[in-house]
Design a protein around this motif. Sequence first.
Motif, mmCIF file in Angstrom:
data_model
loop_
_atom_site.group_PDB
_atom_site.id
_atom_site.type_symbol
_atom_site.label_atom_id
_atom_site.label_comp_id
_atom_site.label_asym_id
_atom_site.label_seq_id
_atom_site.Cartn_x
_atom_site.Cartn_y
_atom_site.Cartn_z
ATOM 1 N N GLU A 5 0.846 -1.211 0.000
ATOM 2 C CA GLU A 5 0.000 0.000 0.000
ATOM 3 C C GLU A 5 0.874 1.252 0.000
ATOM 4 O O GLU A 5 0.617 2.205 -0.744
ATOM 5 N N SER A 6 1.923 1.229 0.847
ATOM 6 C CA SER A 6 2.832 2.388 0.887
ATOM 7 C C SER A 6 3.541 2.552 -0.452
ATOM 8 O O SER A 6 3.720 3.681 -0.946
ATOM 9 N N LEU A 7 3.948 1.421 -1.064
ATOM 10 C CA LEU A 7 4.608 1.469 -2.362
ATOM 11 C C LEU A 7 3.658 2.019 -3.435
ATOM 12 O O LEU A 7 4.065 2.831 -4.268
ATOM 13 N N LYS A 8 2.397 1.616 -3.415
ATOM 14 C CA LYS A 8 1.410 2.145 -4.365
ATOM 15 C C LYS A 8 1.256 3.647 -4.181
ATOM 16 O O LYS A 8 1.199 4.412 -5.159
ATOM 17 N N ASN A 9 1.181 4.059 -2.914
ATOM 18 C CA ASN A 9 1.048 5.502 -2.635
ATOM 19 C C ASN A 9 2.280 6.269 -3.141
ATOM 20 O O ASN A 9 2.151 7.337 -3.736
ATOM 21 N N LEU A 10 3.476 5.686 -2.891
ATOM 22 C CA LEU A 10 4.706 6.337 -3.341
ATOM 23 C C LEU A 10 4.733 6.407 -4.870
ATOM 24 O O LEU A 10 5.101 7.441 -5.449
ATOM 25 N N MET A 11 4.330 5.329 -5.529
ATOM 26 C CA MET A 11 4.312 5.310 -6.992
ATOM 27 C C MET A 11 3.310 6.346 -7.518
ATOM 28 O O MET A 11 3.583 7.031 -8.525
ATOM 29 N N ALA A 12 2.208 6.487 -6.826
ATOM 30 C CA ALA A 12 1.218 7.477 -7.253
ATOM 31 C C ALA A 12 1.792 8.878 -7.121
ATOM 32 O O ALA A 12 1.613 9.731 -7.997
ATOM 33 N N VAL A 13 2.513 9.129 -6.035
ATOM 34 C CA VAL A 13 3.120 10.449 -5.823
ATOM 35 C C VAL A 13 4.167 10.700 -6.895
ATOM 36 O O VAL A 13 4.231 11.788 -7.500
ATOM 37 N N VAL A 14 5.009 9.702 -7.186
ATOM 38 C CA VAL A 14 6.057 9.852 -8.192
ATOM 39 C C VAL A 14 5.418 10.070 -9.557
ATOM 40 O O VAL A 14 5.837 10.954 -10.330
ATOM 41 N N ASP A 15 4.391 9.275 -9.898
ATOM 42 C CA ASP A 15 3.689 9.449 -11.176
ATOM 43 C C ASP A 15 3.096 10.855 -11.273
ATOM 44 O O ASP A 15 3.194 11.513 -12.314
ATOM 45 N N ARG A 16 2.442 11.305 -10.242
ATOM 46 C CA ARG A 16 1.842 12.642 -10.250
ATOM 47 C C ARG A 16 2.930 13.702 -10.383
ATOM 48 O O ARG A 16 2.795 14.674 -11.131
ATOM 49 N N HIS A 17 3.998 13.516 -9.687
ATOM 50 C CA HIS A 17 5.103 14.456 -9.729
ATOM 51 C C HIS A 17 5.671 14.543 -11.141
ATOM 52 O O HIS A 17 5.955 15.637 -11.649
ATOM 53 N N LEU A 18 5.836 13.364 -11.788
ATOM 54 C CA LEU A 18 6.371 13.333 -13.148
ATOM 55 C C LEU A 18 5.365 13.896 -14.146
ATOM 56 O O LEU A 18 5.743 14.585 -15.099
ATOM 57 N N SER A 19 4.108 13.562 -13.940
ATOM 58 C CA SER A 19 3.103 14.049 -14.892
ATOM 59 C C SER A 19 2.894 15.555 -14.768
ATOM 60 O O SER A 19 2.470 16.204 -15.711
ATOM 61 N N GLU A 20 3.184 16.127 -13.661
ATOM 62 C CA GLU A 20 3.039 17.564 -13.473
ATOM 63 C C GLU A 20 4.298 18.298 -13.948
ATOM 64 O O GLU A 20 4.410 19.504 -13.806
ATOM 65 N N GLY A 21 5.236 17.578 -14.434
ATOM 66 C CA GLY A 21 6.436 18.166 -14.980
ATOM 67 C C GLY A 21 7.453 18.501 -13.955
ATOM 68 O O GLY A 21 8.316 19.350 -14.170
ATOM 69 N N ARG A 22 7.427 17.906 -12.912
ATOM 70 C CA ARG A 22 8.393 18.185 -11.850
ATOM 71 C C ARG A 22 9.445 17.069 -11.824
ATOM 72 O O ARG A 22 9.716 16.499 -10.805
ATOM 73 N N ASN A 23 10.013 16.815 -12.896
ATOM 74 C CA ASN A 23 10.971 15.705 -12.984
ATOM 75 C C ASN A 23 12.381 16.161 -12.663
ATOM 76 O O ASN A 23 13.346 15.687 -13.213
ATOM 77 N N GLY A 24 12.514 17.151 -11.856
ATOM 78 C CA GLY A 24 13.819 17.628 -11.438
ATOM 79 C C GLY A 24 14.203 18.912 -12.142
ATOM 80 O O GLY A 24 15.218 19.505 -11.851
ATOM 81 N N LYS A 25 13.401 19.377 -13.078
ATOM 82 C CA LYS A 25 13.685 20.620 -13.756
ATOM 83 C C LYS A 25 12.962 21.714 -13.016
ATOM 84 O O LYS A 25 11.868 21.508 -12.547
#
Length: 134
Positions: A111-131
């Motif tokens: 469950e924690s891994l799913k939540n983390l993956m969701a946060v990472v996916d959202r972060h990447l989809s919002e364009g926050r990939n480190g830029k």
Amino acid sequence: MTNEDLEKRMEFIIEQQAQSVAQIGQLEELLTRFATASSQRFLALEEGTSRRFADVDEKFAALVDSQIRLTEAQSRTEEGTSRRFADVDEKIAALVNSQIRLTEAQSRTEESLKNLMAVVDRHLSEGRNGKSGN
């Protein structure tokens, strides 16, 4: 009957009586020997029977003692087996409880891994990939 005939008859009767007394004596002696032999045989038979009964009693007592020891050993074996089964049951219960806790922990981790993956996916989809967004 003449005196001579009477004397012959009396001698005959006396001889017959003497023979009867002798035969009775022989019969008494024979009866005494028979009674003695029978008594000795009876005593020997009684002694042999007593020995056999004593032997049977001894063997029966040994058999009873053996059965008592066997029953006691069987009870000890059953007690030991019951204790071992109780120990195994406790260990199995502990193992089952541990498996349940592990499964629950794995579910929480997933469950924690799913939540983390969701946060990472959202972060990447919002364009926050480190830029930087500037």
